[in-house]
Design an enzyme around this catalytic site. Sequence first.
Site, PDB file in Angstrom:
ATOM      1  N   GLY A 242      79.042  59.783  34.533  1.00  0.00           N
ATOM      2  CA  GLY A 242      79.084  61.240  34.412  1.00  0.00           C
ATOM      3  C   GLY A 242      78.370  62.036  35.477  1.00  0.00           C
ATOM      4  O   GLY A 242      78.452  63.275  35.460  1.00  0.00           O
ATOM      5  N   ARG A 323      94.103  67.534  39.023  1.00  0.00           N
ATOM      6  CA  ARG A 323      92.855  68.138  38.547  1.00  0.00           C
ATOM      7  C   ARG A 323      92.863  69.672  38.532  1.00  0.00           C
ATOM      8  O   ARG A 323      92.381  70.281  37.569  1.00  0.00           O
ATOM      9  CB  ARG A 323      91.661  67.614  39.355  1.00  0.00           C
ATOM     10  CG  ARG A 323      91.543  66.080  39.351  1.00  0.00           C
ATOM     11  CD  ARG A 323      90.198  65.584  39.881  1.00  0.00           C
ATOM     12  NE  ARG A 323      89.128  65.961  39.002  1.00  0.00           N
ATOM     13  CZ  ARG A 323      88.289  66.940  39.225  1.00  0.00           C
ATOM     14  NH1 ARG A 323      88.360  67.626  40.347  1.00  0.00           N
ATOM     15  NH2 ARG A 323      87.356  67.241  38.359  1.00  0.00           N
ATOM     16  N   CYS A 354     108.116  72.501  39.778  1.00  0.00           N
ATOM     17  CA  CYS A 354     108.759  73.697  39.242  1.00  0.00           C
ATOM     18  C   CYS A 354     108.029  74.231  38.016  1.00  0.00           C
ATOM     19  O   CYS A 354     108.595  74.343  36.930  1.00  0.00           O
ATOM     20  CB  CYS A 354     110.200  73.374  38.869  1.00  0.00           C
ATOM     21  SG  CYS A 354     110.266  72.109  37.615  1.00  0.00           S
ATOM     22  N   TYR A 383      89.797  60.258  40.312  1.00  0.00           N
ATOM     23  CA  TYR A 383      90.788  60.913  39.458  1.00  0.00           C
ATOM     24  C   TYR A 383      91.839  61.651  40.306  1.00  0.00           C
ATOM     25  O   TYR A 383      92.294  62.733  39.949  1.00  0.00           O
ATOM     26  CB  TYR A 383      90.103  61.855  38.451  1.00  0.00           C
ATOM     27  CG  TYR A 383      88.965  61.166  37.711  1.00  0.00           C
ATOM     28  CD1 TYR A 383      89.246  60.184  36.767  1.00  0.00           C
ATOM     29  CD2 TYR A 383      87.624  61.445  37.995  1.00  0.00           C
ATOM     30  CE1 TYR A 383      88.215  59.516  36.112  1.00  0.00           C
ATOM     31  CE2 TYR A 383      86.591  60.777  37.334  1.00  0.00           C
ATOM     32  CZ  TYR A 383      86.900  59.827  36.399  1.00  0.00           C
ATOM     33  OH  TYR A 383      85.886  59.163  35.751  1.00  0.00           O
TER      34      TYR A 383
HETATM   35  N1  LLP Z   1      82.094  55.638  31.248  1.00  0.00           N
HETATM   36  C1  LLP Z   1      82.986  56.078  30.328  1.00  0.00           C
HETATM   37  C2  LLP Z   1      82.991  55.476  29.002  1.00  0.00           C
HETATM   38  C3  LLP Z   1      83.903  57.098  30.675  1.00  0.00           C
HETATM   39  O1  LLP Z   1      84.785  57.514  29.770  1.00  0.00           O
HETATM   40  C4  LLP Z   1      83.880  57.668  31.976  1.00  0.00           C
HETATM   41  C5  LLP Z   1      84.813  58.719  32.351  1.00  0.00           C
HETATM   42  C6  LLP Z   1      82.935  57.166  32.899  1.00  0.00           C
HETATM   43  C7  LLP Z   1      82.050  56.168  32.501  1.00  0.00           C
HETATM   44  C8  LLP Z   1      82.829  57.681  34.309  1.00  0.00           C
HETATM   45  O2  LLP Z   1      82.511  59.027  34.391  1.00  0.00           O
HETATM   46  P1  LLP Z   1      82.232  59.644  35.838  1.00  0.00           P
HETATM   47  O3  LLP Z   1      80.986  58.959  36.379  1.00  0.00           O
HETATM   48  O4  LLP Z   1      83.409  59.368  36.696  1.00  0.00           O
HETATM   49  O5  LLP Z   1      82.023  61.073  35.568  1.00  0.00           O
HETATM   50  N2  LLP Z   1      89.889  62.993  34.782  1.00  0.00           N
HETATM   51  C9  LLP Z   1      88.650  63.739  34.726  1.00  0.00           C
HETATM   52  C10 LLP Z   1      87.457  62.854  34.437  1.00  0.00           C
HETATM   53  C11 LLP Z   1      87.585  62.055  33.166  1.00  0.00           C
HETATM   54  C12 LLP Z   1      86.416  61.141  32.922  1.00  0.00           C
HETATM   55  C13 LLP Z   1      86.710  60.166  31.826  1.00  0.00           C
HETATM   56  N3  LLP Z   1      85.661  59.232  31.549  1.00  0.00           N
HETATM   57  C14 LLP Z   1      88.485  64.511  36.032  1.00  0.00           C
HETATM   58  O6  LLP Z   1      89.385  64.469  36.869  1.00  0.00           O
HETATM   59  O7  LLP Z   1      87.490  65.192  36.224  1.00  0.00           O
END
Ligand code: LLP
Length: 433
Positions: A242, A323, A354, A383
């Site tokens: 996150g 995104r 479209c 993403y």
């Molecule tokens: N661990 C779990 C259980 C997760 O569900 C996620 C992301 C991560 C780790 C990694 O999170 P990060 O470090 O990448 O923030 N499509 C969205 C983001 C969805 C994230 C889903 N889960 C976007 O384009 O911002």
Amino acid sequence: MRPHISAEDGRLTMGGVDLVALADEFGTPLYVMDEDRIRQRYREFRDAFQSLYPRVRICYACKANTSLAVLHILRQEGAGADILSEGELFLVNEAGIPPESVIFTGNNKTDRELEAALDAGVTINLDAVHEMERLEGICRARGMTARVSFRVNPAVDPGTHPHLSTGLRESKFGIPEEEVLEAYRRAAAADGLEVAGIHMHIGSQITSTSPYEEACSRLMDLVGMLKQELDVELEFVDLGGGVGIRYREDEPYITPGQLAGAVVPIIRDKLSEYGLEEPELYLEPGRFIVGDAGVMLTRVSTIKATPYKKFIGTDAGFHVLARPLIYGSYHEVVVASRADAPPEEVVDIAGNVCESGDILARDRRVPAIRPGDVLAFLDAGAYGFIMASQYNSRPRPAEVLVHAGGYDLIREREGFEDLLRHQRVPERLREVR
Ligand code: LLP
């Protein structure tokens, strides 16, 4: 611009490679990833935690970018993986990431996914008591043992986009704190389940350490409670991913060093408060590792000035970079062939899907843009490609990896044959009437 991206004689380069030349050679839209940047970001994240807490394991959240070459880079760096589907399990296996450093999270796991995870020997992070019961049945039937943890919902607001908040009290993920004791009691008593850890993931694109501090403190109290009430001592504590990146210069952000500095003392305090041994600390960064290592290149086709707006039309759309449409996300846009030109006007950069929501960038101050110019959308490594689709029957783009002034094609552009793939037409429909 970004440490690995610069304008040389007005041409945008990444990893020492001219991005317009890549667009000319491979066509657009095109994703480009920077190998050295991925390695650098991985090491920055790992070192920040390891320097304060040596027993750390980085499980790269491969949902951010599962390109096989990217997984290989991270495997070389020693990363584990956070996965959520059989497809991701297949890919991390293919890249040679060892199963002992893979954790299978994900909600609504099917029996088939639970079986595949069990067979592969990865840790299964349970999202519900019902999932535990089903896994227990599978293990019993097969005479096997699963290494498990539970995902806990710590009920904190991570202060990010609602679609990216996963640990709110009402969110669909994990088990509530009130259920933790009973869930672990049953798991510890079950044959075939080896209780190994506890997990949280509160959201994505988080730009402050305080929600992590709050959630981590609650999670550690649960770890202490499990020791006191059940005499269960966990092997690992997983704080999820996150950590946000800076899509805009003026955006707040946190560094892995700040996060480690904020949570490690909390962990240590709680360990001594409850008299616990040091568990292994798992972290699951995705976006932080690959986000700014990628750009999406698109070429300008049509320019349209109406009395109300000027639109710069491109050969990409939300089928290439989803995104902006889904989260209203901001990606910095640079004219790759005149990267140091000053801004002259305000435009919308429009996609070619479209749908009226298909605006990739709104009200941007840009230099004069001409048809044929290549635009670079920065910070598209996480993403990005992975959320691309064939909507509007446009085959998905190619992907190139740059490294030390050189480059390799790591994913071929799809062709029209890919639009036919797996489709069948019943013979009677081929009949000419
Ligand atoms: N661990 C779990 C259980 C997760 O569900 C996620 C992301 C991560 C780790 C990694 O999170 P990060 O470090 O990448 O923030 N499509 C969205 C983001 C969805 C994230 C889903 N889960 C976007 O384009 O911002």
